[in-house]
Design a protein around this motif. Sequence first.
Motif, short mmCIF file in Angstrom:
data_model
loop_
_atom_site.label_atom_id
_atom_site.label_comp_id
_atom_site.label_asym_id
_atom_site.label_seq_id
_atom_site.Cartn_x
_atom_site.Cartn_y
_atom_site.Cartn_z
N ALA A 1 41.96 35.52 44.99
CA ALA A 1 41.47 36.41 46.04
C ALA A 1 42.44 37.55 46.33
O ALA A 1 42.03 38.70 46.52
CB ALA A 1 41.20 35.61 47.31
N ASP A 2 43.74 37.26 46.38
CA ASP A 2 44.70 38.30 46.73
C ASP A 2 44.77 39.39 45.67
O ASP A 2 44.96 40.57 45.99
CB ASP A 2 46.08 37.70 46.98
CG ASP A 2 46.62 36.91 45.81
OD1 ASP A 2 45.82 36.46 44.96
OD2 ASP A 2 47.85 36.73 45.71
N ILE A 3 44.57 39.01 44.40
CA ILE A 3 44.56 40.01 43.32
C ILE A 3 43.27 40.82 43.37
O ILE A 3 43.28 42.06 43.26
CB ILE A 3 44.71 39.33 41.95
CG1 ILE A 3 46.03 38.56 41.89
CG2 ILE A 3 44.62 40.36 40.83
CD1 ILE A 3 47.28 39.42 42.04
N LEU A 4 42.15 40.13 43.54
CA LEU A 4 40.85 40.80 43.56
C LEU A 4 40.78 41.86 44.66
O LEU A 4 40.26 42.96 44.46
CB LEU A 4 39.75 39.76 43.75
CG LEU A 4 38.30 40.24 43.70
CD1 LEU A 4 37.98 40.90 42.37
CD2 LEU A 4 37.36 39.07 43.96
N TRP B 1 38.67 38.02 53.56
CA TRP B 1 37.62 37.01 53.70
C TRP B 1 36.58 37.16 52.60
O TRP B 1 36.15 36.18 51.98
CB TRP B 1 37.01 37.18 55.09
CG TRP B 1 35.99 36.18 55.49
CD1 TRP B 1 36.15 34.83 55.61
CD2 TRP B 1 34.63 36.45 55.86
NE1 TRP B 1 34.98 34.24 56.04
CE2 TRP B 1 34.04 35.21 56.21
CE3 TRP B 1 33.88 37.62 55.97
CZ2 TRP B 1 32.72 35.12 56.63
CZ3 TRP B 1 32.56 37.53 56.39
CH2 TRP B 1 31.99 36.29 56.71
N GLN B 2 36.18 38.40 52.32
CA GLN B 2 35.22 38.65 51.26
C GLN B 2 35.82 38.37 49.88
O GLN B 2 35.13 37.88 48.98
CB GLN B 2 34.71 40.09 51.33
CG GLN B 2 33.79 40.37 52.50
CD GLN B 2 32.43 39.71 52.33
OE1 GLN B 2 31.95 39.50 51.23
NE2 GLN B 2 31.80 39.37 53.43
N ALA B 3 37.08 38.70 49.70
CA ALA B 3 37.73 38.47 48.41
C ALA B 3 37.75 36.99 48.06
O ALA B 3 37.60 36.61 46.89
CB ALA B 3 39.15 39.03 48.42
N ILE B 4 37.90 36.14 49.06
CA ILE B 4 37.86 34.69 48.82
C ILE B 4 36.49 34.30 48.27
O ILE B 4 36.39 33.55 47.29
CB ILE B 4 38.18 33.92 50.12
CG1 ILE B 4 39.65 34.10 50.49
CG2 ILE B 4 37.83 32.44 49.97
CD1 ILE B 4 39.99 33.58 51.88
N LYS B 5 35.43 34.81 48.89
CA LYS B 5 34.07 34.49 48.42
C LYS B 5 33.87 34.93 46.98
O LYS B 5 33.33 34.16 46.15
CB LYS B 5 33.04 35.16 49.32
CG LYS B 5 31.60 34.90 48.90
CD LYS B 5 30.59 35.63 49.77
CE LYS B 5 30.53 37.11 49.46
NZ LYS B 5 29.42 37.80 50.17
N PHE B 6 34.29 36.14 46.66
CA PHE B 6 34.06 36.64 45.31
C PHE B 6 34.98 35.96 44.29
O PHE B 6 34.60 35.80 43.12
CB PHE B 6 34.20 38.16 45.27
CG PHE B 6 33.02 38.86 45.87
CD1 PHE B 6 31.80 38.91 45.19
CD2 PHE B 6 33.09 39.44 47.13
CE1 PHE B 6 30.70 39.53 45.75
CE2 PHE B 6 31.99 40.07 47.69
CZ PHE B 6 30.79 40.11 47.00
N ALA B 7 36.17 35.57 44.70
CA ALA B 7 37.05 34.81 43.80
C ALA B 7 36.40 33.46 43.47
O ALA B 7 36.39 33.02 42.31
CB ALA B 7 38.41 34.61 44.43
#
Length: 312
Positions: A31-34, A287-293
Amino acid sequence: MTIMAECSRTHAAEDDIRTAAPLCDAPTYRADILATMPKFMDCLTFSNQALLTIHKQMQREVRYVADMRRWVLTHGALILHFSYQLDPTTPPLTATNLYREVEATGMASPNTVTNFLKEIENLGYIEPLPDRNRRNRAYRMTEFSERMFYIYLDINLGGLDLVDGARRADATRADPKILTHMHPIFARLMMIDHAAPPPPSLAPLINTTIGISILNEMTSGVGSLSNAHDDRIYISMDSGSAMAQRYGTSRANVARLLLKVQSAGNFGKDEKGQWISRTLLHDYHCWQAIKFAHTSTAFAQAQKERSQARHP
């Protein structure tokens, strides 16, 4: 075609597909990279607009995933449904099994789960499994419910494809059964995150029925944080009356939600217009990056599972 019409279509028998799409070499992400990738904003904009369109067209249906507790219960039910569909030796969707599935999140009691299942059965989203013992009532999702959540997953995949061009959505259109494998993986990864408290800046919105749509409106079209030079990021958002009409609620309800965010210092209006805080936007992106990861991980695993199921 509207989302409602798309959900109402008869879904083709997935196992009858004779030629599956070749495995696409889709990357997975942390998530942090995305969240730092240049095209992540394209992903968010696409997802935002698609989900807002669904909420406009399907106000009643969206309320079952619009706040975190209902999201957990609905996706917990789907986990059991799709897992049972893939392997009938796994536990079916019952009140007891659903409570076990969501218990770790701390968001529902056994009575809440029982009442939830009664409610969605009355609305036609689930139906009893045939030839089951009535004392331990078991259910399956209706075809409409399945299709609605296939669309949800496809939106996530389409957003990721804008980041890297991996054509995940093309793969699932060629072989929709990938989505059946994908959902339990995705939802269980998300359940782990939902067991933790949400960021304080987002909590007033993501714990209410229409709050996530308001959050999407607040952040829609807002650029990367790297372009923001102060703590206020100016936005263009419709009036409370317009949003209330769009999402089937009262203007007072919208106003109460916005006041909660404003009281926390994360939303306001000045001579330049409406603004959200840098903190809110940062927390939303994370929060969104976690979902997409999790979407990227679930798709990659589901594609392998589907390939193994077709070619044991």
